[in-house]
Enzyme design. Structure first.
Site, PDB file in Angstrom:
ATOM      1  N   LEU A 157       0.858  -1.178   0.000  1.00 32.64           N
ATOM      2  CA  LEU A 157       0.000   0.000   0.000  1.00 32.64           C
ATOM      3  C   LEU A 157       0.897   1.231   0.000  1.00 32.64           C
ATOM      4  O   LEU A 157       1.993   1.213   0.567  1.00 32.64           O
ATOM      5  CB  LEU A 157      -0.907   0.031   1.239  1.00 32.64           C
ATOM      6  CG  LEU A 157      -1.950  -1.078   1.378  1.00 32.64           C
ATOM      7  CD1 LEU A 157      -2.687  -0.928   2.702  1.00 32.64           C
ATOM      8  CD2 LEU A 157      -2.937  -1.057   0.217  1.00 32.64           C
ATOM      9  N   ASP A 158       0.440   2.322  -0.639  1.00 30.53           N
ATOM     10  CA  ASP A 158       1.190   3.575  -0.566  1.00 30.53           C
ATOM     11  C   ASP A 158       1.391   3.956   0.894  1.00 30.53           C
ATOM     12  O   ASP A 158       0.562   3.623   1.757  1.00 30.53           O
ATOM     13  CB  ASP A 158       0.422   4.698  -1.264  1.00 30.53           C
ATOM     14  CG  ASP A 158       0.385   4.520  -2.772  1.00 30.53           C
ATOM     15  OD1 ASP A 158       1.202   3.738  -3.296  1.00 30.53           O
ATOM     16  OD2 ASP A 158      -0.477   5.150  -3.414  1.00 30.53           O
ATOM     17  N   MET A 159       2.464   4.683   1.158  1.00 32.96           N
ATOM     18  CA  MET A 159       2.775   5.068   2.532  1.00 32.96           C
ATOM     19  C   MET A 159       1.591   5.771   3.208  1.00 32.96           C
ATOM     20  O   MET A 159       1.285   5.514   4.376  1.00 32.96           O
ATOM     21  CB  MET A 159       3.999   6.001   2.545  1.00 32.96           C
ATOM     22  CG  MET A 159       4.412   6.456   3.922  1.00 32.96           C
ATOM     23  SD  MET A 159       5.865   7.529   3.897  1.00 32.96           S
ATOM     24  CE  MET A 159       5.162   9.023   3.177  1.00 32.96           C
TER      25      MET A 159
END
Length: 561
Positions: A408-410
């Site tokens: 997942l994106d940060m």
């Protein structure tokens, strides 16, 4: 050196900036919240753009026109030699086909200046383009190509037809021989066989003559077509060489200053980058222009900001009046030199804001771990920050390797499944590739969405000069499909469910923000919208088949917004 009479400087009124403190450091150009001074400067510049219609540039703000395109503008707050606060303005590239505008700083090099080598060489290149276009569109060349194509098709058809006839004749002669050998005497058969051989030789001669005739015809047409093509290739080679030489000559003119007065050419700046050479239009962006003018005239840079003005482009996410960071592909190497020696804000992307977040493990067995990742925590280690779901799991597992199946994106929170062995990883990854894994995200969008549900199909690919951003490309993009459904509407926002049917980088963020998608960036999306305390995107539901038990594993964690 510059002076307080410099018409390029727009000075602030005392009332406008009363009570506003100067920033402690200069703006970090690639991730920033605009300083109040730059907001005032940007607002004044935007008012100028509204009221000064003589700029003669179609920004696409007139919906009836539909042909214009927006442009990036920049402001640089400076102190002049007397310490008086003002700001400089710039635009990226050209404005209405020229670089010469009273309100704006000049380019690092004005290639459009009258009698410049660029314009002179452009005349030559344009002449070559005209010759290429004239040949390409000439009736004789077009007709020759059509004649050659038709002759090639007809020759193949006639030769194939004759070959089929000769094949039939050969089969017939074979049958005839078989019947004659039993019904004729040896002498009679010898005479008949000679006649059959004569027929065979005649057929071969017919094929040879037809083939040679068509070869001669085709060769004549190909020779005439080749004469045109040789001329075209010569012209294209000449154009390529002249364009490359012109580009090299242009790069030689782009010399950038920094605070210490040290100059560096754009060629030297890009020499050690992965690109090796400058990309086209390097140095034409607003911020390098602004800093160059400030350093050249002895002004002190205080803060910067860039905003988009006008219609959105079809590929990247750019919204009217929204602020954006400097581009990485063209500006980052240049600004590394120009900002050398200046006290610049820390890069927030190098700060770990997830140290206070505990690792939330929602399920674990001998095969898999399912984690509810906090927003701000990386999935895997970054270049400068080790802290991540991966590193924390590895520590909890006593140094054993956690196998990250997906990420997942940060800034995205939610569910991630991690395998405990390569075999388990391979099994679950295959489920992702075969799209048998079910995922549902919840997001808060930055406007009210009236339509209840739908599907977005916009192909995506990387913005090579502005990573990690993505762009929409119907030629180079990979298929990207998202289903969505409104959950609830608020006064100015909409909570929505997303079901990504493909797994492209930033897919949901792009499909939300792009004008051909929902045209509503996710709240807090600092890449495609406006930054907030967090990005309101949460991986709420995850379903996959357990690699060992073969049971359906279903997990759901509600969003915290």
């Amino acid at each position: 050196m510059g002076n307080s009479n410099d018409h390029r400087i727009s000075y602030f009124s005392e009332e406008a900036i009363q009570g506003i403190s100067l920033p402690a450091k200069f703006t970090f150009p690639f991730y920033y919240e605009p300083h109040p001074l730059t907001k005032i400067a940007a607002a004044e510049l935007q008012e100028y753009l509204v009221t000064h219609t003589g700029l003669a540039h179609d920004f696409g703000l007139d919906e009836k026109a539909g042909t214009g395109i927006g442009k990036m503008f920049g402001v640089l707050v400076i102190q002049d030699h007397a310490g008086k606060l003002g700001y400089l303005s710039a635009f990226s590239g050209k404005l209405a086909g020229t670089n010469d505008h009273v309100k704006f700083v000049p380019p690092v090099f004005d290639m459009l200046e009258e009698d410049s080598f660029f314009l002179k060489e452009q005349v030559v290149i344009n002449s070559i383009n005209s010759q290429i276009e004239a040949i390409t569109n000439s009736e004789e060349y077009i007709q020759l190509q059509a004649n050659l194509a038709q002759a090639s098709t007809t020759s193949s058809q006639e030769i194939d037809t004759l070959k089929e006839e000769l094949k039939h004749n050969k089969a017939h002669r074979k049958q005839l021989r078989e019947s004659l050998i039993t019904s004729l005497s040896q002498a009679e058969y010898t005479i008949a066989e000679a006649e059959l051989i004569k027929q065979s030789l005649h057929d071969k001669h017919r094929l040879k003559v037809l083939t040679k005739t068509w070869a001669t015809t085709l060769q004549a047409l190909q020779t005439r077509v080749a004469a045109f093509q040789t001329t075209l290739e010569t012209l294209k080679t000449e154009r390529k060489e002249k364009s490359a030489a012109l580009q090299q000559q242009l790069f030689d003119q782009y010399i950038f200053l920094n605070k210490a007065g040290k100059s560096k050419s754009v060629l030297d700046i890009f020499k050690l980058t992965p690109l090796g050479t400058p990309p086209s239009a390097a140095g034409e962006c607003a911020i390098p222009k602004l800093l160059q003018y400030a350093f050249k005239n002895g002004y002190t840079p205080i803060a910067m900001a860039e905003f988009w003005w006008g219609a959105s482009p079809k590929s990247e996410i750019r919204k009217h009046r929204h602020y954006y960071p400097a581009c990485t592909g063209k500006c980052k190497p240049i600004l590394a030199h120009m900002l050398e020696g200046m006290d610049v804000d820390d890069n927030p992307l190098l700060l770990n804001n997830a140290t206070s977040h505990e690792l939330d493990i929602v399920y674990e067995d001998e095969s898999v771990i399912v984690v509810n990742k906090a927003a701000g925590l990386r999935s895997v280690p970054g270049v400068t920050i080790e802290d991540s779901v991966y590193s924390r799991l590895k520590s909890l597992m006593g140094g054993a390797e956690p196998y990250m199946v997906h990420r997942l994106d940060m800034d995205t929170s939610g569910l991630i499944v991690v395998a405990k062995s390569q075999a388990i990883h391979k099994h679950i990854q295959r489920q992702f590739l075969q799209r048998t894994v079910s995922k549902r995200y919840t997001a808060l969008l930055s406007k009210v969405i009236e339509t209840p549900s739908g599907e977005i199909d916009l192909p995506l690919c990387a913005d090579l000069l502005n990573r990690p951003r993505q762009i929409v490309s119907f030629t180079a993009g990979k298929k990207s499909v998202t289903k969505w459904q409104v959950v609830e509407r608020h006064a100015h926002t909409t909570k929505i469910h997303f079901w990504p049917l493909t797994g492209r980088t930033h897919q949901l963020r792009m499909h939300a923000a792009h004008e051909l998608g929902l045209n509503a960036p996710i709240v807090g999306d600092d890449l495609y919208g406006t930054a907030a305390e967090r990005m309101y995107l949460h991986a709420a539901y995850l379903e996959f088949t357990h690699p060992k038990s073969k049971e359906k594993m279903m997990f759901e964690v509600a969003e915290s917004f």
